[in-house]
Design a protein around this motif. Structure first.
Motif, PDB file in Angstrom:
ATOM      1  N   UNK A  31      58.030  60.514  32.845  1.00 16.94           N
ATOM      2  CA  UNK A  31      59.463  60.753  32.918  1.00 16.94           C
ATOM      3  C   UNK A  31      60.022  61.042  31.527  1.00 16.94           C
ATOM      4  N   UNK A  32      61.033  61.905  31.462  1.00 15.71           N
ATOM      5  CA  UNK A  32      61.667  62.181  30.164  1.00 15.71           C
ATOM      6  C   UNK A  32      62.316  60.927  29.609  1.00 15.71           C
ATOM      7  N   UNK A  33      62.853  60.083  30.486  1.00 15.25           N
ATOM      8  CA  UNK A  33      63.468  58.834  30.024  1.00 15.25           C
ATOM      9  C   UNK A  33      62.434  57.912  29.381  1.00 15.25           C
ATOM     10  N   UNK A  34      61.248  57.858  29.955  1.00 15.50           N
ATOM     11  CA  UNK A  34      60.176  57.030  29.398  1.00 15.50           C
ATOM     12  C   UNK A  34      59.766  57.546  28.027  1.00 15.50           C
ATOM     13  N   UNK A  35      59.597  58.855  27.917  1.00 11.29           N
ATOM     14  CA  UNK A  35      59.215  59.452  26.636  1.00 11.29           C
ATOM     15  C   UNK A  35      60.303  59.192  25.604  1.00 11.29           C
ATOM     16  N   UNK A  36      61.545  59.334  26.008  1.00  8.64           N
ATOM     17  CA  UNK A  36      62.681  59.104  25.098  1.00  8.64           C
ATOM     18  C   UNK A  36      62.694  57.652  24.597  1.00  8.64           C
ATOM     19  N   UNK A  37      62.452  56.687  25.489  1.00  7.29           N
ATOM     20  CA  UNK A  37      62.433  55.276  25.094  1.00  7.29           C
ATOM     21  C   UNK A  37      61.339  54.992  24.075  1.00  7.29           C
ATOM     22  N   UNK A  38      60.162  55.574  24.298  1.00 10.33           N
ATOM     23  CA  UNK A  38      59.042  55.346  23.385  1.00 10.33           C
ATOM     24  C   UNK A  38      59.354  55.926  22.012  1.00 10.33           C
ATOM     25  N   UNK A  39      59.926  57.120  21.990  1.00  9.96           N
ATOM     26  CA  UNK A  39      60.228  57.765  20.710  1.00  9.96           C
ATOM     27  C   UNK A  39      61.317  57.011  19.953  1.00  9.96           C
ATOM     28  N   UNK A  40      62.354  56.592  20.645  1.00  9.31           N
ATOM     29  CA  UNK A  40      63.476  55.914  19.977  1.00  9.31           C
ATOM     30  C   UNK A  40      63.129  54.515  19.500  1.00  9.31           C
ATOM     31  N   UNK A  41      62.270  53.829  20.238  1.00 11.92           N
ATOM     32  CA  UNK A  41      61.913  52.469  19.822  1.00 11.92           C
ATOM     33  C   UNK A  41      60.714  52.536  18.886  1.00 11.92           C
ATOM     34  N   UNK A  42      60.604  51.573  18.029  1.00 10.64           N
ATOM     35  CA  UNK A  42      59.468  51.513  17.117  1.00 10.64           C
ATOM     36  C   UNK A  42      58.334  50.705  17.689  1.00 10.64           C
ATOM     37  N   UNK A  43      58.469  50.265  18.938  1.00 15.68           N
ATOM     38  CA  UNK A  43      57.466  49.397  19.541  1.00 15.68           C
ATOM     39  C   UNK A  43      56.195  50.164  19.869  1.00 15.68           C
ATOM     40  N   UNK A  44      55.082  49.467  19.805  1.00 16.18           N
ATOM     41  CA  UNK A  44      53.807  50.070  20.161  1.00 16.18           C
ATOM     42  C   UNK A  44      53.349  49.601  21.533  1.00 16.18           C
ATOM     43  N   UNK A  45      54.161  48.810  22.217  1.00 14.58           N
ATOM     44  CA  UNK A  45      53.829  48.315  23.542  1.00 14.58           C
ATOM     45  C   UNK A  45      55.074  48.428  24.407  1.00 14.58           C
ATOM     46  N   UNK A  46      54.898  48.880  25.644  1.00 11.04           N
ATOM     47  CA  UNK A  46      56.018  49.074  26.551  1.00 11.04           C
ATOM     48  C   UNK A  46      55.728  48.313  27.829  1.00 11.04           C
ATOM     49  N   UNK A  47      56.514  47.279  28.131  1.00  5.57           N
ATOM     50  CA  UNK A  47      56.283  46.498  29.331  1.00  5.57           C
ATOM     51  C   UNK A  47      57.555  46.410  30.151  1.00  5.57           C
ATOM     52  N   UNK A  48      57.383  46.193  31.427  1.00  5.40           N
ATOM     53  CA  UNK A  48      58.497  46.003  32.337  1.00  5.40           C
ATOM     54  C   UNK A  48      58.126  44.874  33.279  1.00  5.40           C
ATOM     55  N   UNK A  49      58.983  43.879  33.352  1.00  3.91           N
ATOM     56  CA  UNK A  49      58.746  42.766  34.252  1.00  3.91           C
ATOM     57  C   UNK A  49      59.982  42.550  35.100  1.00  3.91           C
ATOM     58  N   UNK A  50      59.778  42.400  36.379  1.00  2.00           N
ATOM     59  CA  UNK A  50      60.888  42.124  37.274  1.00  2.00           C
ATOM     60  C   UNK A  50      61.297  40.670  37.139  1.00  2.00           C
ATOM     61  N   UNK A  51      62.593  40.448  37.182  1.00  2.00           N
ATOM     62  CA  UNK A  51      63.081  39.072  37.144  1.00  2.00           C
ATOM     63  C   UNK A  51      62.997  38.432  38.526  1.00  2.00           C
ATOM     64  N   UNK A  52      63.233  39.247  39.548  1.00  3.51           N
ATOM     65  CA  UNK A  52      63.191  38.754  40.914  1.00  3.51           C
ATOM     66  C   UNK A  52      62.446  39.766  41.771  1.00  3.51           C
ATOM     67  N   UNK A  53      61.409  39.325  42.437  1.00  2.49           N
ATOM     68  CA  UNK A  53      60.640  40.204  43.298  1.00  2.49           C
ATOM     69  C   UNK A  53      61.330  40.306  44.655  1.00  2.49           C
ATOM     70  N   UNK A  54      61.819  41.480  45.033  1.00  4.46           N
ATOM     71  CA  UNK A  54      62.501  41.613  46.321  1.00  4.46           C
ATOM     72  C   UNK A  54      61.516  41.516  47.484  1.00  4.46           C
ATOM     73  N   UNK A  55      61.949  40.881  48.563  1.00  5.10           N
ATOM     74  CA  UNK A  55      61.133  40.764  49.763  1.00  5.10           C
ATOM     75  C   UNK A  55      61.973  41.149  50.978  1.00  5.10           C
TER      76      UNK A  55
END
Length: 74
Positions: A31-55
């Protein structure tokens, strides 16, 4: 979740080769948004964790299932 190698590819393509976000997203299938986030941030690791798992499928039956499991343990 992106791995470190993919983040390195994105940063290399952008900063070393001078490619744009749209070109990188097409080339890597991201996604362009994903690429944009990686470029703008200086982080070398990108993680996403859900706070609440929908059921949504089990929503109203969770309490009944927990009762059945408790009865099964006994």
């Amino acid at each position: 979740m992106l791995i470190v190698e993919t983040i390195a590819k994105i940063r290399r393509l952008h900063f070393s080769e001078g490619l744009g976000i749209k070109t990188i997203s097409r080339k890597l299938g991201l996604s362009r948004n994903t690429v944009r986030k990686v470029i703008r941030s200086g982080a070398t690791e990108h993680t996403y964790e859900r706070k609440l798992q929908p059921q949504p499928q089990l929503g109203e039956y969770v309490s009944q299932l927990e009762e059945l499991l408790e009865a099964d343990w006994e």
